[in-house]
Enzyme design. Structure first.
Site, PDB file in Angstrom:
ATOM      1  N   HIS A   1       0.813  -1.222   0.000  1.00 36.90           N
ATOM      2  CA  HIS A   1       0.000   0.000   0.000  1.00 36.90           C
ATOM      3  C   HIS A   1       0.849   1.277   0.000  1.00 36.90           C
ATOM      4  CE1 HIS A   1      -3.526  -2.458   1.888  1.00 36.90           C
ATOM      5  NE2 HIS A   1      -3.219  -2.840   0.677  1.00 36.90           N
TER       6      HIS A   1
ATOM      7  N   LEU B   1      -2.940  -9.655   5.871  1.00 35.46           N
ATOM      8  CA  LEU B   1      -2.916  -9.346   4.436  1.00 35.46           C
ATOM      9  C   LEU B   1      -1.709  -8.476   4.091  1.00 35.46           C
ATOM     10  CD1 LEU B   1      -6.739  -8.638   4.175  1.00 35.46           C
ATOM     11  CD2 LEU B   1      -5.564 -10.671   3.354  1.00 35.46           C
ATOM     12  N   PHE B   2      -0.876  -8.189   5.067  1.00 41.62           N
ATOM     13  CA  PHE B   2       0.454  -7.597   4.884  1.00 41.62           C
ATOM     14  C   PHE B   2       0.442  -6.281   4.109  1.00 41.62           C
ATOM     15  CE2 PHE B   2       0.802 -12.346   4.338  1.00 41.62           C
ATOM     16  CZ  PHE B   2       0.890 -12.582   5.706  1.00 41.62           C
ATOM     17  N   CYS B   3      -0.584  -5.454   4.309  1.00 43.77           N
ATOM     18  CA  CYS B   3      -0.663  -4.143   3.631  1.00 43.77           C
ATOM     19  C   CYS B   3      -0.496  -4.283   2.120  1.00 43.77           C
ATOM     20  CB  CYS B   3       0.377  -3.161   4.179  1.00 43.77           C
ATOM     21  SG  CYS B   3       0.083  -2.703   5.869  1.00 43.77           S
ATOM     22  N   ALA B   4      -0.977  -5.405   1.590  1.00 46.00           N
ATOM     23  CA  ALA B   4      -0.960  -5.600   0.139  1.00 46.00           C
ATOM     24  C   ALA B   4      -2.240  -6.350  -0.201  1.00 46.00           C
ATOM     25  CB  ALA B   4       0.282  -6.384  -0.276  1.00 46.00           C
TER      26      ALA B   4
END
Ligand SMILES: Cc1ncc(COP(=O)(O)O)c(C=O)c1O
Length: 459
Positions: free
Chosen positions: A129, A377-380
């Site tokens: 992100h 979701l690992f900022c993706a």
């Protein structure tokens, strides 16, 4: 240089000493174990060398750019010399500028703010992100989101077509990651930069996950800017870097208005204020700079260079092979990949376990084995959604498996490691995954404020 070429010509490094290597953490099942930090992709532990350098400098700390005193001048020299060290580390061209920021996110937001009016931005939906979103902040930028490619070649073709379809345009920028924070896979940066340049666009490389694992050379890759964070590069003191072409940065309004960025300020006869801004990196560094953060990054750059990336990469490839081989023996585990099994990668792997809620699995790794990984979701989000095959949703209660056998998972587990990781941490992780899948968790867990936690919290 491809990873294999780096790895081929030198022997494997020993793990570099990092802080926290002797920290013991309690297990819910009783006793203590040394903490296995396997979440380097979020924040890597500080290198001992960085910590020692910062501790040695700390008594000499003084205000940068402002004071006439000895320590102020010493600190100013260290701060400015840190730019040179970072420039060498990144293989900067003679006229590139190194701007100290707070982080990769800050660096990319700075660049977004500095883009010429109406710049066209091209970005893959697979980005973190921090690379995906800063361009949305400016209404005058035209952003094109590119679909997830399934091979590096497809990435280059997709970009090439998208750039060609929108010609002619004025200024254009491509933003791309060097190594995915979800799959660890390397992106074809050199080829993407060549495609961008062939269409008159520029390229910024998000090296947040690449720089800690692999040499990054701006001139050799022929990218226009590179952004990375100190806390992922073993230097967790609140600084980051944006390095690259000076022209757009110096033509732009300062990122922050204030002291340090301004060379001269005077009242006008009409009552207003005239400001002459610096045209050096200081233009975008208003306020008192984070000298310790910059010094720590420079120390990490020196430490990694001296250790030698060839040996570091060779060692990391061994750890990756051990994790992949171990996970491959567990049929319930699915490793997430965009570019396929053989894609070159850094030490970052995400996976799902059939029948397990990822948060539950990660909590059990922590509570029962002393292993720190990450779940979510690992900022993706768009990338993880693509890899999982559906929209991210509320993962629900951790006690219950989020997905029955054969159903898709709602989030993933990420294991990541690097220069300080001992073999034992990786071996413990593989053993823990096998035991959890075969025998189940030995403890009960419940959801508390969105996190899965042991219940009760101790034996
Ligand atoms: C690929 C990538 N880009 C950018 C970032 C943002 O880094 P920071 O949080 O240090 O700004 C991250 C953080 O995880 C990342 O993995």
């Amino acid at each position: 240089m491809p990873v294999s070429a780096v790895a081929a010509d030198r022997s494997v490094c020993a793990p570099l000493p990092v802080l926290g290597r002797d920290v013991l953490v309690p297990l819910v099942t009783g006793g203590e174990v040394d903490y296995a930090a396997l979440d380097y992709a979020a924040s890597a532990p500080a290198l001992q060398r960085v910590w020692d350098d910062v501790a040695a400098y700390a008594p000499y700390y003084g205000s940068v750019h402002r004071g006439a005193g000895y320590l102020s001048q010493l600190s100013t020299d260290l701060f400015e010399n840190a730019r040179g060290t970072v420039a060498d580390f990144l293989g900067c061209r003679a006229d590139d500028q190194v701007v100290f920021t707070r982080s990769t996110t800050d660096s990319l937001n700075l660049l977004a703010a500095a883009l010429p009016r109406g710049t066209r931005v091209f970005v893959f939906e697979t980005e973190h992100h921090a690379s995906l979103l800063p361009w949305e902040h400016r209404a005058d930028l035209a952003v094109t989101y590119l679909n997830a490619p399934r091979t590096p070649r497809q990435a280059v073709d997709t970009l090439d077509k998208a750039l060609a379809a929108r010609e002619p345009y004025g200024p254009a920028l491509v933003c791309v990651t060097g190594a995915s924070n979800v799959t660890g896979e390397l992106w074809p940066v050199r080829e993407l930069a060549a495609a961008a340049h062939a269409h008159g666009a520029r390229l910024v490389l998000d090296a947040a996950q690449l720089a800690p694992h692999h040499p990054v050379d701006i001139a050799d890759l022929d990218v226009d800017w590179v952004a990375f964070s100190g806390h992922k590069l073993y230097a967790p003191f609140g600084a980051g870097v944006l390095a690259g072409r000076a022209d757009w940065l110096q033509q732009a309004e300062p990122y922050l208005a204030g002291g340090g960025a301004s060379r001269k300020v005077a009242r006008r006869t009409d009552g207003g204020v005239d400001v002459e801004w610096h045209t050096t990196a200081a233009r975008h560094e208003a306020g008192s700079p984070n000298v310790i953060g910059a010094y720590a990054i420079a120390s990490a750059c020196r430490a990694l260079t001296e250790a030698g990336f060839a040996g570091l990469v060779a060692r990391e490839q061994e750890l990756i092979a051990a994790v992949r081989a171990g996970l491959a023996e567990v049929p319930e585990v699915r490793v997430l990949s965009l570019f396929g099994e053989d894609a070159p990668r850094v030490g970052v792997l995400s996976f799902v376990v059939e029948g397990w809620n990822s948060s539950h699995f990660a909590a059990a790794l922590s509570a029962e084995y002393g292993i720190g990984v990450r779940d979510g979701l690992f900022c993706a989000h768009p990338l993880v959604r693509t890899l999982l095959g559906g929209a991210p949703q509320d993962p629900g209660e951790c006690g219950a498996p989020e997905a029955a056998p054969g159903e898709r998972s709602l989030n993933a587990i990420r294991v990541s490691f690097g220069a300080g990781t001992p073999d034992e941490h990786v071996a413990r992780f593989v053993r823990a995954v096998k035991e959890l899948v075969t025998n189940g968790a030995r403890w009960n867990y419940r959801t508390e404020e969105g996190r899965c936690v042991p219940a009760p919290s101790r034996a």
